[in-house]
Scaffold this active site. Sequence first.
Site, PDB file in Angstrom:
ATOM      1  N   ALA A   1       0.946  -1.134  -0.066  1.00 17.49           N
ATOM      2  CA  ALA A   1      -0.056   0.015   0.092  1.00 17.49           C
ATOM      3  C   ALA A   1       0.861   1.092   0.093  1.00 17.49           C
ATOM      4  CB  ALA A   1      -0.910   0.055   1.288  1.00 17.49           C
ATOM      5  N   ASP A   2       0.358   2.238  -0.448  1.00 20.95           N
ATOM      6  CA  ASP A   2       0.912   3.528  -0.403  1.00 20.95           C
ATOM      7  C   ASP A   2       0.040   4.723   0.024  1.00 20.95           C
ATOM      8  OD1 ASP A   2       3.407   5.372  -0.696  1.00 20.95           O
ATOM      9  OD2 ASP A   2       1.961   6.231  -2.304  1.00 20.95           O
TER      10      ASP A   2
END
EC number: 3.6.1.9
Length: 192
Positions: free
Chosen positions: A74-75
Amino acid sequence: MGKPALILASQSPRRRDILSLTLIPFETMAIETRETLDPTSSIEENVTKIALEKAECAAALLPKQNGKTIILTADTVVAKGNRIYGKPAGFDEAFEMLKSLQNRSHRVYTGFVLLCCDKIHTECVTTTVELEPMSDNEIKRYILSEKPYDKAGSYGIQDPLMACYIRRIEGCYHNVVGLPLSRVCKALKTFL
């Protein structure tokens, strides 16, 4: 054939804590990638692209698993208008970020990727947050107490001191922390 293994390719303790709420066994893996934003792409495209780069990096480091390993990455970024707030470089930048985010709404974007062999799921989740006004001393106290240097936008919604300044949240709370759990769980079902 058993269920596939799940690897969270992230160094974030917050993502690890959120994913542990599912009671699904998983391992964590530290990876290093450049988180470079492309100014010609949308915020949604950027965070999803960075999450995909992280997943591909993790996959390259793992031995071939014959479809038995699911990688989750994820970011997260914070944005107000066209301005994107990543992780602050130090106190002054954290102070400036919090000063500009207070007393108005902003959006938190998390792109996440599930990758297993040739199957890929990419998604971006957006949550709107509005902060109460904060005095300069309150901002300083928060930064010195919580040291939010590893957090997009210079704050953690889960931090005890920040609870005093959350006026409104529209969308997924866990997204603001760093992993939109309900959306991840829904997507994960298609891999298990």
